[in-house]
Every structure is written in structure tokens, then in C-alpha cells.
Design a protein around this motif. Structure first.
Motif, PDB file in Angstrom:
ATOM      1  N   SER A  76       0.851  -1.188   0.000  1.00  0.00           N
ATOM      2  CA  SER A  76       0.000   0.000   0.000  1.00  0.00           C
ATOM      3  C   SER A  76       0.886   1.237   0.000  1.00  0.00           C
ATOM      4  N   VAL A  77       0.284   2.357  -0.353  1.00  0.00           N
ATOM      5  CA  VAL A  77       0.972   3.639  -0.379  1.00  0.00           C
ATOM      6  C   VAL A  77      -0.087   4.721  -0.210  1.00  0.00           C
ATOM      7  N   GLU A  78       0.335   5.857   0.272  1.00  0.00           N
ATOM      8  CA  GLU A  78      -0.576   6.990   0.459  1.00  0.00           C
ATOM      9  C   GLU A  78      -0.391   7.989  -0.679  1.00  0.00           C
ATOM     10  N   ILE A  79      -1.497   8.392  -1.292  1.00  0.00           N
ATOM     11  CA  ILE A  79      -1.448   9.482  -2.269  1.00  0.00           C
ATOM     12  C   ILE A  79      -1.726  10.762  -1.496  1.00  0.00           C
ATOM     13  N   ALA A  80      -0.734  11.631  -1.451  1.00  0.00           N
ATOM     14  CA  ALA A  80      -0.818  12.834  -0.629  1.00  0.00           C
ATOM     15  C   ALA A  80      -1.191  14.072  -1.428  1.00  0.00           C
ATOM     16  N   GLU A  81      -0.907  14.067  -2.728  1.00  0.00           N
ATOM     17  CA  GLU A  81      -1.082  15.278  -3.522  1.00  0.00           C
ATOM     18  C   GLU A  81      -1.075  14.912  -4.992  1.00  0.00           C
ATOM     19  N   CYS A  82      -1.636  15.797  -5.815  1.00  0.00           N
ATOM     20  CA  CYS A  82      -1.560  15.673  -7.267  1.00  0.00           C
ATOM     21  C   CYS A  82      -1.340  17.071  -7.826  1.00  0.00           C
ATOM     22  N   ARG A  83      -0.372  17.191  -8.736  1.00  0.00           N
ATOM     23  CA  ARG A  83      -0.055  18.476  -9.356  1.00  0.00           C
ATOM     24  C   ARG A  83       0.588  18.216 -10.707  1.00  0.00           C
ATOM     25  N   LEU A  84       0.795  19.274 -11.467  1.00  0.00           N
ATOM     26  CA  LEU A  84       1.508  19.132 -12.731  1.00  0.00           C
ATOM     27  C   LEU A  84       2.971  18.798 -12.452  1.00  0.00           C
ATOM     28  N   THR A  85       3.569  18.009 -13.317  1.00  0.00           N
ATOM     29  CA  THR A  85       4.980  17.676 -13.165  1.00  0.00           C
ATOM     30  C   THR A  85       5.851  18.877 -13.508  1.00  0.00           C
ATOM     31  N   THR A  86       7.074  18.837 -12.998  1.00  0.00           N
ATOM     32  CA  THR A  86       8.088  19.842 -13.323  1.00  0.00           C
ATOM     33  C   THR A  86       9.368  19.100 -13.692  1.00  0.00           C
ATOM     34  N   PRO A  87      10.302  19.752 -14.372  1.00  0.00           N
ATOM     35  CA  PRO A  87      11.575  19.089 -14.693  1.00  0.00           C
ATOM     36  C   PRO A  87      12.339  18.629 -13.447  1.00  0.00           C
ATOM     37  N   GLN A  88      12.072  19.234 -12.306  1.00  0.00           N
ATOM     38  CA  GLN A  88      12.741  18.844 -11.065  1.00  0.00           C
ATOM     39  C   GLN A  88      12.247  17.500 -10.523  1.00  0.00           C
ATOM     40  N   ASP A  89      11.216  16.929 -11.128  1.00  0.00           N
ATOM     41  CA  ASP A  89      10.643  15.664 -10.660  1.00  0.00           C
ATOM     42  C   ASP A  89      11.378  14.436 -11.190  1.00  0.00           C
ATOM     43  N   THR A  90      12.460  14.609 -11.934  1.00  0.00           N
ATOM     44  CA  THR A  90      13.111  13.475 -12.583  1.00  0.00           C
ATOM     45  C   THR A  90      13.573  12.408 -11.588  1.00  0.00           C
ATOM     46  N   VAL A  91      14.259  12.785 -10.539  1.00  0.00           N
ATOM     47  CA  VAL A  91      14.787  11.791  -9.593  1.00  0.00           C
ATOM     48  C   VAL A  91      13.655  11.085  -8.861  1.00  0.00           C
ATOM     49  N   LYS A  92      12.693  11.838  -8.366  1.00  0.00           N
ATOM     50  CA  LYS A  92      11.611  11.251  -7.570  1.00  0.00           C
ATOM     51  C   LYS A  92      10.621  10.441  -8.405  1.00  0.00           C
ATOM     52  N   SER A  93      10.623  10.653  -9.725  1.00  0.00           N
ATOM     53  CA  SER A  93       9.732   9.889 -10.597  1.00  0.00           C
ATOM     54  C   SER A  93      10.460   8.762 -11.324  1.00  0.00           C
ATOM     55  N   CYS A  94      11.799   8.770 -11.260  1.00  0.00           N
ATOM     56  CA  CYS A  94      12.632   7.790 -11.980  1.00  0.00           C
ATOM     57  C   CYS A  94      12.443   7.891 -13.489  1.00  0.00           C
ATOM     58  N   LEU A  95      12.157   9.090 -13.962  1.00  0.00           N
ATOM     59  CA  LEU A  95      11.949   9.339 -15.386  1.00  0.00           C
ATOM     60  C   LEU A  95      12.780  10.534 -15.836  1.00  0.00           C
ATOM     61  N   SER A  96      12.960  10.652 -17.141  1.00  0.00           N
ATOM     62  CA  SER A  96      13.676  11.805 -17.692  1.00  0.00           C
ATOM     63  C   SER A  96      12.703  12.967 -17.863  1.00  0.00           C
ATOM     64  N   PRO A  97      13.219  14.180 -18.042  1.00  0.00           N
ATOM     65  CA  PRO A  97      12.337  15.332 -18.257  1.00  0.00           C
ATOM     66  C   PRO A  97      11.396  15.148 -19.453  1.00  0.00           C
ATOM     67  N   LEU A  98      11.826  14.432 -20.459  1.00  0.00           N
ATOM     68  CA  LEU A  98      10.982  14.205 -21.638  1.00  0.00           C
ATOM     69  C   LEU A  98       9.697  13.465 -21.281  1.00  0.00           C
ATOM     70  N   GLU A  99       9.802  12.448 -20.408  1.00  0.00           N
ATOM     71  CA  GLU A  99       8.616  11.676 -20.006  1.00  0.00           C
ATOM     72  C   GLU A  99       7.705  12.448 -19.047  1.00  0.00           C
ATOM     73  N   LEU A 100       8.173  13.585 -18.559  1.00  0.00           N
ATOM     74  CA  LEU A 100       7.390  14.373 -17.605  1.00  0.00           C
ATOM     75  C   LEU A 100       6.543  15.457 -18.273  1.00  0.00           C
ATOM     76  N   GLU A 101       6.792  15.729 -19.534  1.00  0.00           N
ATOM     77  CA  GLU A 101       6.096  16.830 -20.208  1.00  0.00           C
ATOM     78  C   GLU A 101       4.592  16.595 -20.265  1.00  0.00           C
ATOM     79  N   ASN A 102       3.837  17.617 -19.872  1.00  0.00           N
ATOM     80  CA  ASN A 102       2.367  17.599 -19.929  1.00  0.00           C
ATOM     81  C   ASN A 102       1.764  16.423 -19.159  1.00  0.00           C
ATOM     82  N   ARG A 103       2.320  16.141 -17.993  1.00  0.00           N
ATOM     83  CA  ARG A 103       1.852  15.038 -17.160  1.00  0.00           C
ATOM     84  C   ARG A 103       1.541  15.535 -15.754  1.00  0.00           C
TER      85      ARG A 103
END
Length: 140
Positions: A76-103
Motif C-alpha cells: 500500500s501507499v498513500e497518495i498525498a497530492e496531485c499536481r503538474l509535473t516539473t523538470p525537477q521531478d526526474t529523480v523522484k519519478s525515476c523518469l527523464s524530463p521528456l517523459e514528464l512533459e504535460n503530465r
């Protein structure tokens, strides 16, 4: 272990579920926002993600994809928040900035791995589903 039969589950492919349970992935990236907050179950899809960025995440985190539990509630996990992604989310999402666009970034906290993954009574019918009871009206 006592399961909450009325708790909603999120269907997610491996290696993403494993990385969430390890606390390495604290942002789940999706094309839609969610109003769901609080504790949810993590259900692993029956197939492992094969996209280049998923393979890279497996390598980067030295995971053994042969040992991934598939088709089960793994924790299980807790969903605490939802917002638009930013390029700074790369490490915490395990994705590159390209995969974060418009997400959207679904911020996840407090992952708990079940010592024994649990089979579901009802199979997923979308991103969100109720694994142990019939579907209810939800804001998912």
C-alpha cells in the motif's frame, strides 16, 4: 494481515511498483490528475513495462526483473497530492524530463510492502479498481 476489503487499488506495472515500495519512486507520473487521496493498494500488472525508460530504471536501481511479483497486491501507499509535473521531478519519478512533459505528478508517501503479496478477487477494469469487492462509485 487484515486487508481492507473496501480499499481501492492502483494498477501499475513493474518496475514502478517495486521502486515505489523501496521509496525510490515517490512520484507516479500519469496523463490525468486524480482526486484520490489517502492509502491505496498497489496492484502489479501481469506484464512488466518494456519501454526504454523502464529498462533503464531496472538497470539504474540494480533490480532483478525476474523476481518481480506480477498480478498481485504487493503493498500500500498513500497518495498525498496531485499536481503538474516539473523538470525537477526526474529523480523522484525515476523518469527523464521528456517523459514528464504535460503530465501529472501523483505524490506518494509511506509505502508498505506486504510480506506476502495477495491475490485479488476481482481483476482490474482500469487504472483504479476494487480488488476485493464489487465496484463502488468513486471520484477516481
Amino acid at each position: 494481515m487484515e486487508l481492507d476489503k473496501n480499499r481501492i487499488a492502483l494498477g501499475i506495472k513493474q518496475p514502478w511498483a517495486e521502486l515505489i515500495l523501496r521509496g525510490k519512486k515517490t512520484i507516479e507520473v500519469r496523463s490525468r490528475s486524480t482526486n484520490v487521496r489517502g492509502t491505496i493498494y498497489l496492484y502489479t500488472s501481469k506484464k512488466t513495462a518494456t519501454e526504454t525508460y523502464a529498462v533503464k530504471a531496472i538497470q539504474d536501481h540494480e533490480l532483478d526483473n525476474c523476481k518481480f511479483p506480477l498480478g498481485l497486491i504487493v503493498g500500500s501507499v498513500e497518495i498525498a497530492e496531485c499536481r503538474l509535473t516539473t523538470p525537477q521531478d526526474t529523480v523522484k519519478s525515476c523518469l527523464s524530463p521528456l517523459e514528464l512533459e504535460n503530465r501529472y505528478a501523483w505524490i506518494m508517501k509511506n509505502p508498505i510492502r506486504f510480506s506476502k503479496p495477495q491475490p485479488v478477487r476481482f481483476l482490474p477494469y482500469g487504472i483504479w479498481f476494487y480488488p476485493f469487492c464489487r465496484r463502488k462509485e468513486s471520484s477516481a
